[in-house]
Design an enzyme around this catalytic site. Structure first.
Site, PDB file in Angstrom:
ATOM      1  N   GLY A 162       3.456   6.634  -4.857  1.00 39.09           N
ATOM      2  CA  GLY A 162       2.091   7.090  -4.603  1.00 39.09           C
ATOM      3  C   GLY A 162       1.161   6.273  -5.460  1.00 39.09           C
TER       4      GLY A 162
ATOM      5  N   ARG B 259       0.707   2.431   4.131  1.00 34.34           N
ATOM      6  CA  ARG B 259       1.826   1.504   3.923  1.00 34.34           C
ATOM      7  C   ARG B 259       3.023   1.971   4.750  1.00 34.34           C
ATOM      8  NH1 ARG B 259       0.831   0.327  -2.015  1.00 34.34           N
ATOM      9  NH2 ARG B 259      -1.267   1.090  -2.354  1.00 34.34           N
TER      10      ARG B 259
ATOM     11  N   GLY C 282      -1.696   4.462 -15.725  1.00 35.87           N
ATOM     12  CA  GLY C 282      -2.787   4.522 -14.751  1.00 35.87           C
ATOM     13  C   GLY C 282      -3.740   3.334 -14.807  1.00 35.87           C
TER      14      GLY C 282
ATOM     15  N   GLY D   8      -0.318   5.452  -8.338  1.00 31.08           N
ATOM     16  CA  GLY D   8      -0.152   5.825  -9.741  1.00 31.08           C
ATOM     17  C   GLY D   8      -1.312   5.369 -10.597  1.00 31.08           C
ATOM     18  N   ARG D   9      -2.106   4.465 -10.043  1.00 30.47           N
ATOM     19  CA  ARG D   9      -3.232   3.957 -10.849  1.00 30.47           C
ATOM     20  C   ARG D   9      -4.384   3.489  -9.973  1.00 30.47           C
ATOM     21  NH1 ARG D   9      -1.403  -2.020 -12.739  1.00 30.47           N
ATOM     22  NH2 ARG D   9      -0.015  -2.476 -11.027  1.00 30.47           N
TER      23      ARG D   9
ATOM     24  N   ARG E 282     -10.689  -2.843  -4.276  1.00 28.58           N
ATOM     25  CA  ARG E 282     -10.010  -3.439  -3.122  1.00 28.58           C
ATOM     26  C   ARG E 282     -10.582  -2.862  -1.835  1.00 28.58           C
ATOM     27  NH1 ARG E 282      -3.702  -3.089  -3.500  1.00 28.58           N
ATOM     28  NH2 ARG E 282      -4.002  -0.868  -3.235  1.00 28.58           N
TER      29      ARG E 282
ATOM     30  N   ASP F 128       6.723  -0.108   0.019  1.00 28.05           N
ATOM     31  CA  ASP F 128       5.461   0.529  -0.393  1.00 28.05           C
ATOM     32  C   ASP F 128       4.355  -0.509  -0.576  1.00 28.05           C
ATOM     33  OD1 ASP F 128       7.382  -0.008  -2.593  1.00 28.05           O
ATOM     34  OD2 ASP F 128       5.660   0.383  -3.866  1.00 28.05           O
ATOM     35  N   ASN F 129       4.718  -1.787  -0.514  1.00 34.33           N
ATOM     36  CA  ASN F 129       3.705  -2.839  -0.620  1.00 34.33           C
ATOM     37  C   ASN F 129       3.448  -3.510   0.715  1.00 34.33           C
ATOM     38  OD1 ASN F 129       3.449  -2.350  -3.353  1.00 34.33           O
ATOM     39  ND2 ASN F 129       4.903  -3.940  -3.949  1.00 34.33           N
TER      40      ASN F 129
ATOM     41  N   LYS G  32      -8.568   0.137  -8.174  1.00 36.96           N
ATOM     42  CA  LYS G  32      -7.250  -0.016  -8.808  1.00 36.96           C
ATOM     43  C   LYS G  32      -7.417  -0.086 -10.323  1.00 36.96           C
ATOM     44  CE  LYS G  32      -3.051  -2.778  -8.101  1.00 36.96           C
ATOM     45  NZ  LYS G  32      -2.442  -3.762  -7.176  1.00 36.96           N
TER      46      LYS G  32
HETATM   47  P1  AMP Z   1       3.638  -1.972  -7.789  1.00 40.01           P
HETATM   48  O1  AMP Z   1       4.883  -2.605  -8.292  1.00 40.01           O
HETATM   49  O2  AMP Z   1       2.385  -2.441  -8.481  1.00 40.01           O
HETATM   50  O3  AMP Z   1       3.534  -2.015  -6.322  1.00 40.01           O
HETATM   51  O4  AMP Z   1       3.721  -0.429  -8.202  1.00 40.01           O
HETATM   52  C1  AMP Z   1       4.753   0.444  -7.787  1.00 40.01           C
HETATM   53  C2  AMP Z   1       4.351   1.854  -8.085  1.00 40.01           C
HETATM   54  O5  AMP Z   1       4.125   2.049  -9.483  1.00 40.01           O
HETATM   55  C3  AMP Z   1       3.091   2.325  -7.392  1.00 40.01           C
HETATM   56  O6  AMP Z   1       3.279   3.657  -7.055  1.00 40.01           O
HETATM   57  C4  AMP Z   1       2.051   2.150  -8.467  1.00 40.01           C
HETATM   58  O7  AMP Z   1       0.924   2.982  -8.281  1.00 40.01           O
HETATM   59  C5  AMP Z   1       2.812   2.529  -9.720  1.00 40.01           C
HETATM   60  N1  AMP Z   1       2.271   1.893 -10.925  1.00 40.01           N
HETATM   61  C6  AMP Z   1       2.292   0.568 -11.242  1.00 40.01           C
HETATM   62  N2  AMP Z   1       1.730   0.377 -12.451  1.00 40.01           N
HETATM   63  C7  AMP Z   1       1.322   1.575 -12.911  1.00 40.01           C
HETATM   64  C8  AMP Z   1       0.661   2.028 -14.099  1.00 40.01           C
HETATM   65  N3  AMP Z   1       0.292   1.181 -15.056  1.00 40.01           N
HETATM   66  N4  AMP Z   1       0.404   3.340 -14.193  1.00 40.01           N
HETATM   67  C9  AMP Z   1       0.772   4.200 -13.248  1.00 40.01           C
HETATM   68  N5  AMP Z   1       1.408   3.852 -12.118  1.00 40.01           N
HETATM   69  C10 AMP Z   1       1.668   2.548 -11.937  1.00 40.01           C
HETATM   70 MG    MG Z   2       2.445  -1.346  -4.933  1.00 35.17          MG
END
Ligand code: AMP
Ligand code: MG
Length: 487
Positions: A90, A183, A126, A92-93, A176, A252-253, A113
């Site tokens: 979900g 997704r 976050g 997360g940030r 963004r 998820d990406n 973001k």
């Molecule tokens: P990503 O690898 O950037 O696609 O992130 C994968 C997941 O981790 C997604 O759900 C992001 O929202 C979460 N995420 C990445 N970095 C952070 C962070 N610094 N704080 C909280 N959630 C994060």
């Molecule tokens: Mg991602």
């Protein structure tokens, strides 16, 4: 042209309700300031580019204030990460602030973001750091300028807020834009949590908002899946043709719109290397440059699994089978154009494949090779380029085939050939070392290099006086940068 307070919101995703996203307010970052803003992205919202100078701009996109009609929400999804299913992901940030519709009647998601913790932050803080925010901004706008579908970026807002990664860094936010933030992992989430009602609600939303033409087909879900397969085949063909390595092709990406989405340790190839892995955490090379094609298909099959409540397995299988041939057709077509060919011959695929084999291991700059191939008539161009190849005999064989191929087409006007090739072969590309230099300056408080690099990359095909340094091969140190995966 609109002022910042004149945006019109219509938050369709938020209206799906709490099963799909959670209301969360952005957590502001200290001393917000504009690092860079994109005039072209602002135009998508009909915003006057001068609004970036308005102090409210940095306040809004630094999380300090919001439009009355915004409805900030963290979306829930799941997804396959490096091949394994992660049941709970979900935003997360990042927060979907709302959907703005422009004068052309298009809806654009505004997604902030780095906006602070959400119920989906897991172990994270976050936040997003300045360097990764700059990289996402530059990549989105550069891909768009190359004609490669991508989410867009309105601005980066820097701050004094400290964040801890390998060392202490500063937090930033990137705004963004995309027509949708849904997704593959959204569909997977409702499928694996066994919530058919909500999955249907999501499917109907996506169909109505983003694939309305599929509703006229006898099987709307199947038509939509087919469209997603087609768009991804075309997207990945463009990545491969232009040497873009995404680096984290987790489901998820992957956007259901078939646009480049969620930037991490991405890279454009400098020297051609089919086995290039840009993500240093990807020890097995799952997301290597050449694996992007089979992984694209793998990801679509993960989506297909999640769509089995709506579509028969046979129809899904058959549609998935379209991916590789569609990919190949788009890719060959793009590469023909990069080679300056205007007609199609059966042997072209072989001509392209052998060129890449000759490049492999020869330290050939992938971008500049094609640009230089168009600078001069074919025979002269290959004569100039040959010295860079290790296997001269191999290159000479290829060059003879290429020159003969060009001759079969007949080039009546060399300057038209050059213009045609330059229009598809960029001179400027977002090289990792260029991004890194801009980031180093920005981290020291000077944002001018990020802005200049962004400006250069908005016109990648046009030679820009005074910008020769941006068109050079990377220095040796710049070829082997370790891009941190933490962001
Ligand atoms: P990503 O690898 O950037 O696609 O992130 C994968 C997941 O981790 C997604 O759900 C992001 O929202 C979460 N995420 C990445 N970095 C952070 C962070 N610094 N704080 C909280 N959630 C994060
Ligand atoms: Mg991602």
């Amino acid at each position: 042209m609109k002022a910042l307070d004149e945006l019109t919101f219509d938050n369709r995703f938020a209206r799906l309700g709490d099963a799909f996203s959670t209301h969360v307010l952005p957590e502001p970052i200290d001393a917000p300031r504009v690092v860079v803003a994109s005039d072209a992205a602002m135009a998508l919202l009909d915003l006057d580019p001068a609004v970036a100078q308005d102090p409210v701009f940095a306040q809004l996109f630094g999380g300090h204030t919001l439009w009355a009609d915004a409805e900030p929400r963290a979306m829930v999804y799941s997804g396959h990460q490096f091949g394994s299913y992660n049941p709970q992901l979900g935003d997360g940030r990042g927060l979907l602030l709302g959907e703005v519709y422009n004068d052309a009647g298009e809806h654009w998601d505004l997604h902030l973001k780095g906006a602070g913790m959400t119920p989906y932050s897991r172990m994270g803080d976050g936040r997003a750091v300045l360097r990764s925010s700059i990289r996402e901004f530059l990549a989105s706008e550069a891909l768009h300028a190359l004609g490669i579908p991508s989410s867009r970026a309105l601005c980066v807002i820097g701050s004094d807020t400290p964040v801890w990664r390998e060392t202490q860094e500063r937090a930033a936010m990137v705004l963004r834009l995309a027509p949708s933030h849904v997704r593959f992992g959204h569909f997977e989430y409702f499928y694996y949590t066994k919530r058919p009602e909500q999955q249907k609600q999501l499917g109907e939303h996506v169909l109505a908002m983003h694939f309305a033409e599929c509703l006229e087909q006898p099987e709307p879900y199947l038509a939509m899946f087919r469209e997603i397969v087609e768009r991804n085949a075309e997207l990945i063909a463009k990545w491969q043709a232009y040497g873009f390595c995404h680096g984290v092709m987790n489901t998820d990406n992957m956007s259901i719109l078939g646009i480049t989405f969620d930037f991490g340790p991405f890279a454009f190839l400098d020297d051609f290397d089919a086995n290039f892995v840009c993500n240093h955490s990807d020890h097995e090379g799952r997301y290597s440059f050449s694996n992007q094609v089979p992984i694209g298909q793998w990801n679509l099959s993960a989506l297909a699994q999640a769509l089995t409540p709506f579509i028969s397995v046979e129809a899904l299988r058959e549609t998935l089978g379209l991916f590789l041939p569609l990919y190949q057709a788009h890719y060959t077509d793009l590469m023909r154009r990069r080679l300056g060919l205007t007609t199609a011959e059966d042997s072209d695929q072989h001509l392209i494949e052998t060129l890449l084999q000759r490049m492999q291991g020869s330290s050939i700059d992938y971008t500049l090779f094609f640009r230089r191939l168009g600078d001069l008539p074919a025979e002269q161009a290959v004569a100039q380029l040959r010295n860079e190849f290790v296997d001269l005999k191999g290159f000479d064989e290829w060059a003879a085939q290429y020159v003969a191929r060009v001759a079969r087409e007949g080039v009546s006007d060399e300057s038209a050939r050059r213009d045609r090739m330059h229009a598809v072969n960029p001179l400027y590309i977002l090289r990792n070392y260029l991004a890194q230099k801009a980031i180093d300056a920005a981290q020291a408080g000077d944002y001018s290099e990020v802005q200049r690099l962004h400006d250069v990359l908005t016109q990648p095909f046009t030679e820009q006086p005074g910008m020769e340094a941006y068109a050079e091969r990377p220095p040796e140190w710049g070829k082997h940068l370790e891009i941190s995966c933490s962001s």
